[in-house]
Enzyme design. Structure first.
Site, PDB file in Angstrom:
ATOM      1  N   THR B  23       0.856  -1.192   0.000  1.00 50.32           N
ATOM      2  CA  THR B  23       0.000   0.000   0.000  1.00 50.32           C
ATOM      3  C   THR B  23       0.889   1.238   0.000  1.00 50.32           C
ATOM      4  O   THR B  23       1.964   1.248   0.591  1.00 50.32           O
ATOM      5  CB  THR B  23      -1.006  -0.017   1.172  1.00 50.32           C
ATOM      6  OG1 THR B  23      -2.059   0.895   0.886  1.00 50.32           O
ATOM      7  CG2 THR B  23      -0.368   0.366   2.504  1.00 50.32           C
ATOM      8  N   CYS B  29      -3.481   7.742   7.576  1.00 49.04           N
ATOM      9  CA  CYS B  29      -4.062   6.394   7.502  1.00 49.04           C
ATOM     10  C   CYS B  29      -3.137   5.388   8.185  1.00 49.04           C
ATOM     11  O   CYS B  29      -1.950   5.636   8.351  1.00 49.04           O
ATOM     12  CB  CYS B  29      -4.247   5.968   6.048  1.00 49.04           C
ATOM     13  SG  CYS B  29      -5.377   7.016   5.121  1.00 49.04           S
ATOM     14  N   HIS B  46      -5.955  -0.942   4.699  1.00 50.52           N
ATOM     15  CA  HIS B  46      -5.506   0.462   4.691  1.00 50.52           C
ATOM     16  C   HIS B  46      -6.645   1.311   5.277  1.00 50.52           C
ATOM     17  O   HIS B  46      -7.553   1.725   4.571  1.00 50.52           O
ATOM     18  CB  HIS B  46      -5.190   0.877   3.241  1.00 50.52           C
ATOM     19  CG  HIS B  46      -4.649   2.255   3.080  1.00 50.52           C
ATOM     20  ND1 HIS B  46      -3.607   2.550   2.232  1.00 50.52           N
ATOM     21  CD2 HIS B  46      -4.991   3.442   3.632  1.00 50.52           C
ATOM     22  CE1 HIS B  46      -3.349   3.850   2.269  1.00 50.52           C
ATOM     23  NE2 HIS B  46      -4.194   4.419   3.108  1.00 50.52           N
TER      24      HIS B  46
END
Lengths: 293, 160
Positions: B23, B29, B46
């Site tokens: 990711t 995040c 995520h």
């Protein structure tokens, strides 16, 4: 610090930067005037064949999923909103700046344009939360333009990212902006401001570009707009949409609360909205660029 | 052998040899990484926001977006792949932020707290983490080695 060069070399590069097209320039002037009408925007678009074609391609792109094709510019503009039309006009004439890979910041080609689009969407959302009247579409345009100085400064920063970050970590520079100044005698906000003056951008946009990292120094008249873009920039970086090594390497001006009312819940909703809106706009603008339908 | 790229709010897992689960650019995040050394499975979600109560429709459409809906979905998927969810190794990355004395913008911190609370409710906790601070992180994990490699522009890659 690996090198020190004279800021005059950077400033010389601004002279070589592309000019805005007359339609982009006129659109920026008109939309900065709170009294303008959508008709005036349409009139400018209609005189520019390349812009007309691109606006129609974007509105009819798959991302918007329209059932029937829009062929009238007036309908296209009212559907897209003038902010997106202004964004397209800027991108047509200055794409060589926006599409540059920012090697000095270790960012990829397209990162700057994607960051600017996120900041634009976020700044407009934040501006909508202002207790006083604010030109929300101007916050969008300010977001598109705020980091334009990086496209010129980047090449002078090539190979410096790691040492700049170490300098900031050691506390020798308080943020990326100060580190840029220490090395080159000028920072990306100031380079952008010089370009904005060359382009004769309207005063509020010049202020956004120059003070987006220190909004408290902007003229009182434009300060809330500059705060909106300041926060929009931070929201974009929080969402993972930065421009490389400088991502999150700045300070927040916490006095934003004097100009903008924003609760935790509103911020959370804004983050969600920015992510969704960004995906849609990015897809439609790229479609339009490739000449797709 | 392929790359499983997870965008914001995506979750996924792989047990194919040679796969990389990846990711990009975690700002505030948080990536929750679940490893099952027994089956050589790697799972990741995520997470963008702490709590799905803010938008139930979004949570249905994209459960990985929120800590409280994303982590259970990932556990379910890994369980269906034959992993023993009680024995998963947990690692965390992300949750960066710019300091806001008003506390409004401290989403990174809230994400980390929500993720840890959820994990705790499942009797799980991280054995390694690279969280908070003010840099963005890209995470990639290989199913072959289970190594979690982090990178950030301007920094040499590192492992957690």
């Amino acid at each position: 610090m690996p090198m020190t060069i004279d800021s005059s070399e950077v400033l010389k590069r601004i002279e070589d930067a592309p000019l805005l097209s007359s339609s982009a320039s006129r659109l920026l002037q008109i939309t900065a005037d709170p009294e303008h009408s959508l008709g005036e925007v349409a009139d400018i678009v209609k005189t520019d064949a390349a812009l007309t074609a691109r606006v129609l391609r974007v509105v009819n792109s798959a991302a918007f999923g329209l059932i029937s094709t829009i062929s009238s510019i007036d309908r296209a503009i009212s559907y897209l909103g003038e902010r997106l039309v202004v964004g397209i006009a800027i991108d047509i004439c200055a794409s060589q700046l926006f599409d540059k890979p920012l090697t000095g910041y270790e960012a990829q080609r397209g990162d700057l344009w994607r960051h600017d689009l996120r900041v634009a969407i976020a700044s407009r959302e934040i501006a909508r939360l202002a207790p006083q009247d604010m030109a929300v579409d101007l916050a969008f345009t300010g977001g598109i333009l705020h980091d334009i100085g990086k496209s010129i400064l980047s090449e002078f920063l090539t190979g410096t990212a790691q040492s700049v970050l170490e300098t900031i970590e050691k506390g020798e520079a308080q943020d990326y902006l100060e580190a840029e100044r220490a090395m080159l005698g000028i920072d990306h906000a100031m380079v952008g401001y010089e370009l904005a003056r060359k382009w004769q951008l309207p005063e509020p946009l010049q202020q956004v570009i120059r003070f987006h990292h220190k909004p408290s120094e902007a003229d009182e008249e434009h300060r809330s707009l500059v705060y909106a873009v300041h926060l929009g920039d931070i929201i974009a970086m929080m969402g993972g949409g930065g421009t490389g090594s400088d991502t999150l390497q700045y300070h927040m001006d916490s006095a934003y609360t004097d100009y903008l009312d924003i609760s935790v819940e509103q911020l959370t909703m804004t983050l969600l909205h920015v992510e969704e809106e960004f995906s849609k706009m990015e897809a439609s603008l790229l479609d339009g660029k490739d000449g797709g339908t | 052998m392929s790359n499983l790229i997870l965008g914001v709010g995506d979750f996924g897992a792989s047990n194919s040899p040679g796969d990389i689960v990846k990711t990009f650019a975690l700002g505030s995040c948080v990536a929750v990484i679940l490893l099952d050394p027994g089956t050589r499975s790697v799972g990741m979600v995520h997470v963008a926001l702490p709590d799905s109560s803010i938008n139930r429709d979004k949570a249905k459409e994209r459960p990985g977006y929120f800590a409280d809906t994303g982590i259970p979905m990932l556990l379910k998927q890994m369980s269906s792949m034959g992993c023993n969810v009680r024995k998963l190794t947990v690692k965390l990355a992300g949750g960066a932020q710019i300091m806001d004395p008003n506390n409004t913008f401290n989403i990174g911190k809230r994400n980390i707290l929500a993720v840890k609370k959820l994990l705790w409710q499942h009797g799980m906790g991280p054995v390694a983490e690279d969280i908070g601070a003010n840099y963005s992180r890209t995470v990639s994990v290989s199913t072959n080695t289970g190594e979690v490699v982090l990178s950030s522009p301007g920094r040499p890659p590192w492992k957690i």
